[in-house]
Design a protein around this motif. Structure first.
Motif, PDB file in Angstrom:
ATOM      1  N   VAL A   1       0.709  -1.376  -0.049  1.00  0.00           N
ATOM      2  CA  VAL A   1       0.029   0.150  -0.026  1.00  0.00           C
ATOM      3  C   VAL A   1       0.778   1.179  -0.095  1.00  0.00           C
ATOM      4  O   VAL A   1       1.800   1.314   0.985  1.00  0.00           O
ATOM      5  N   ALA A   2       0.707   2.117  -0.903  1.00  0.00           N
ATOM      6  CA  ALA A   2       1.157   3.395  -0.951  1.00  0.00           C
ATOM      7  C   ALA A   2       2.694   3.674  -1.201  1.00  0.00           C
ATOM      8  O   ALA A   2       3.245   4.700  -1.330  1.00  0.00           O
TER       9      ALA A   2
ATOM     10  N   TRP B   1      -2.578   6.592   0.848  1.00  0.00           N
ATOM     11  CA  TRP B   1      -3.369   5.570   0.656  1.00  0.00           C
ATOM     12  C   TRP B   1      -5.102   6.104   1.065  1.00  0.00           C
ATOM     13  O   TRP B   1      -6.096   5.556   0.512  1.00  0.00           O
TER      14      TRP B   1
ATOM     15  N   ASP C   1      -6.625   7.109  -4.883  1.00  0.00           N
ATOM     16  CA  ASP C   1      -5.427   6.294  -4.929  1.00  0.00           C
ATOM     17  C   ASP C   1      -5.919   4.660  -5.047  1.00  0.00           C
ATOM     18  O   ASP C   1      -6.955   4.384  -4.244  1.00  0.00           O
TER      19      ASP C   1
ATOM     20  N   SER D   1      -3.762   1.965  -4.502  1.00  0.00           N
ATOM     21  CA  SER D   1      -2.567   1.282  -4.263  1.00  0.00           C
ATOM     22  C   SER D   1      -3.110   0.271  -3.341  1.00  0.00           C
ATOM     23  O   SER D   1      -2.478  -1.154  -3.041  1.00  0.00           O
ATOM     24  N   TRP D   2      -4.274   0.304  -2.521  1.00  0.00           N
ATOM     25  CA  TRP D   2      -4.794  -0.732  -1.871  1.00  0.00           C
ATOM     26  C   TRP D   2      -5.244  -1.887  -2.366  1.00  0.00           C
ATOM     27  O   TRP D   2      -5.370  -3.075  -2.079  1.00  0.00           O
TER      28      TRP D   2
END
Length: 475
Positions: free
Chosen positions: A15-16, A23, A28, A30-31
């Motif tokens: 994540v992030a 996040w 975003d 990325s999760w």
């Protein structure tokens, strides 16, 4: 002729990545790092942008230097949870035809024998588009969870890595001759045993007597990436690396770093331009300067100072929670990433001493590299000035949010660079090595690894094999 700028995208199976707190941004994604479609979509986006590669970082351990506990890292999702990077490659390779993949693994936590086969497998299934980022490790928690009290001392880790690479070069370059695989149905011979050799390695750290289990892949040795910036790390990079990553915060420091790397390559008997040098950079861009700065201000509102100091403590090997926010870090020793410490012990671009709060703000978006904010024209001007003034080849681009930051690069920056003749309009053919360096698919003769080919000057492999080769392989 205008020099082409090389670009890598920098990500991690977490994540992030290096933008703690981002996040939380509504755009975003990325999760979704656990979803294969996130990675395949990203790979296709980057290929549309003609990126050299997707460079995937990794750590095996938690960032627990800050306050002596992993609690802040866990709370902030500072590279935990984190998944394996290698398992992403085959799916991304399936939906792309040119994008390279640089995968990070540490030399301290896996035996080179199975790792050699894993990388050969990836080189086969990507048709020669795999690279390996060689790291020696820097998180004490990773060493403890592998049964060690702590990681080896900094220079000792590189001594260990030297032998690790020696084993790999013998397996990749010296075990199977070209033409060993015959696939002859008439004689019933798939592979000629006389052309497959045990490597007979007996060293300080490793004993590997047998043959490589995989037949030669398109590149044999994957493209070697490396990010060591200490004197010992640069010597290791000069002997092995074909792509070298730096994280200099200023042009002055990067110019000095690049010049030294070129010098070290020459001392190692290599062409000083036989390795591409990429500086870590984060670009925030939009249609206009005003829109880009507004976007940057909004992104900063999501950045986490605590998460940034968690990362910086791990990279520097210094518990920054022990300092007041207005304290400079002073003269300290580190057993982690020494270049990270050195970067912040020098004055900043305005001649001021770095304070802890400055370090937190600097690392809030994209990690240790500098940020460039502006329209495509403004960013292109700045990146070209970095290349012209420092002799760097290109940039390892971190993200603020994903895929949004990369989408902005493809939509705004890359067309501007192409209009200036500063970026390619199509991929070079061949493997990742040839795309990066334009010198063929295999290691050049001047490279350390090439000396381990059958008959090479460092090879201990006999000119002719015996039944020992087959016996050793089958046990």
């Amino acid at each position: 002729m205008t020099r082409h700028i090389r670009l890598n995208a920098f990500d991690m199976n977490c994540v992030a990545h290096q933008s703690p707190g981002l996040w939380r941004h509504p755009d975003d994604q990325s999760w979704r790092y656990k979803d294969l479609s996130y990675w395949t979509d990203l790979a296709q986006l980057l290929e549309r942008g003609l990126f050299d590669g997707l460079f995937i970082a990794d750590v095996l351990g938690t960032y627990d230097v800050y306050a002596g506990t992993p609690e802040a890292a866990i709370r902030q999702a500072a590279q935990v949870p984190v998944n394996d990077p290698l398992l992403l490659v085959s799916a991304m390779a399936h939906v792309t035809g040119n994008l390279g993949f640089g995968i990070t693994t540490a030399t301290g936590f896996e035996h080179p024998y199975p790792f050699a086969r894993r990388m050969s497998t990836l080189d086969h299934i990507t048709n020669g588009r795999i690279g390996w980022n060689v790291v020696t490790g820097y998180l004490p928690s990773g060493a403890r969870n592998m049964g060690h009290d702590d990681q080896l001392q900094h220079d000792d880790r590189y001594d260990h890595a030297d032998e690790y690479l020696e084993v790999l070069y013998k397996l990749w370059e010296g075990s199977w001759e070209d033409g060993a695989v015959l696939r002859d149905p008439v004689r019933g011979v798939f592979t000629d045993p006389a052309k497959v050799h045990p490597i007979g390695h007996h060293g300080k750290h490793f004993t590997v007597p047998g043959i490589h289990l995989a037949e030669p892949s398109p590149q044999r040795t994957p493209v070697i990436y490396q990010a060591g910036a200490s004197p010992r790390g640069r010597r290791f990079a000069a002997e092995n690396a074909e792509a070298i990553f730096t994280a200099a915060p200023t042009k002055a420091l990067l110019k000095e770093t690049v010049a030294d790397i070129r010098h070290q390559l020459k001392r190692a008997g290599r062409d000083p331009y036989s390795a591409r040098i990429f500086n870590l950079q984060t670009v925030i861009t939009d249609a206009t300067d005003a829109a880009a700065h507004a976007k940057h201000e909004q992104l900063q509102g999501y950045a986490s100072d605590e998460g940034s100091l968690v990362f910086m403590s791990g990279w520097m090997g210094i518990d920054l929670s022990r300092y007041d926010l207005d304290d400079p870090i002073g003269d300290v020793e580190s057993n982690a990433i020494r270049s990270a410490v050195a970067a912040f012990q020098q004055a900043d671009a305005d001649g001021r001493e770095w304070r802890v709060r400055d370090i937190a703000a600097w690392g809030g978006i994209g990690g240790m590299g500098p940020r460039v904010v502006g329209s495509a024209a403004t960013v292109a001007d700045e990146l070209q000035s970095w290349v012209d003034e420092t002799d760097v080849d290109g940039f390892n681009l971190a993200y603020a949010i994903t895929p949004g930051t990369f989408q902005d690069l493809v939509d705004h920056l890359i067309p501007e660079l192409q209009r200036r003749g500063a970026y390619p309009t199509e991929y070079t053919g061949g493997t990742l090595r040839n795309k990066l360096l334009g010198r063929g698919d295999r290691l050049p003769a001047e490279h350390r690894g090439a000396t381990y080919r059958v008959g090479g000057e460092a090879s201990t492999i006999p000119a002719t094999a015996t039944a020992t080769a087959t016996a050793t392989a089958t046990g």
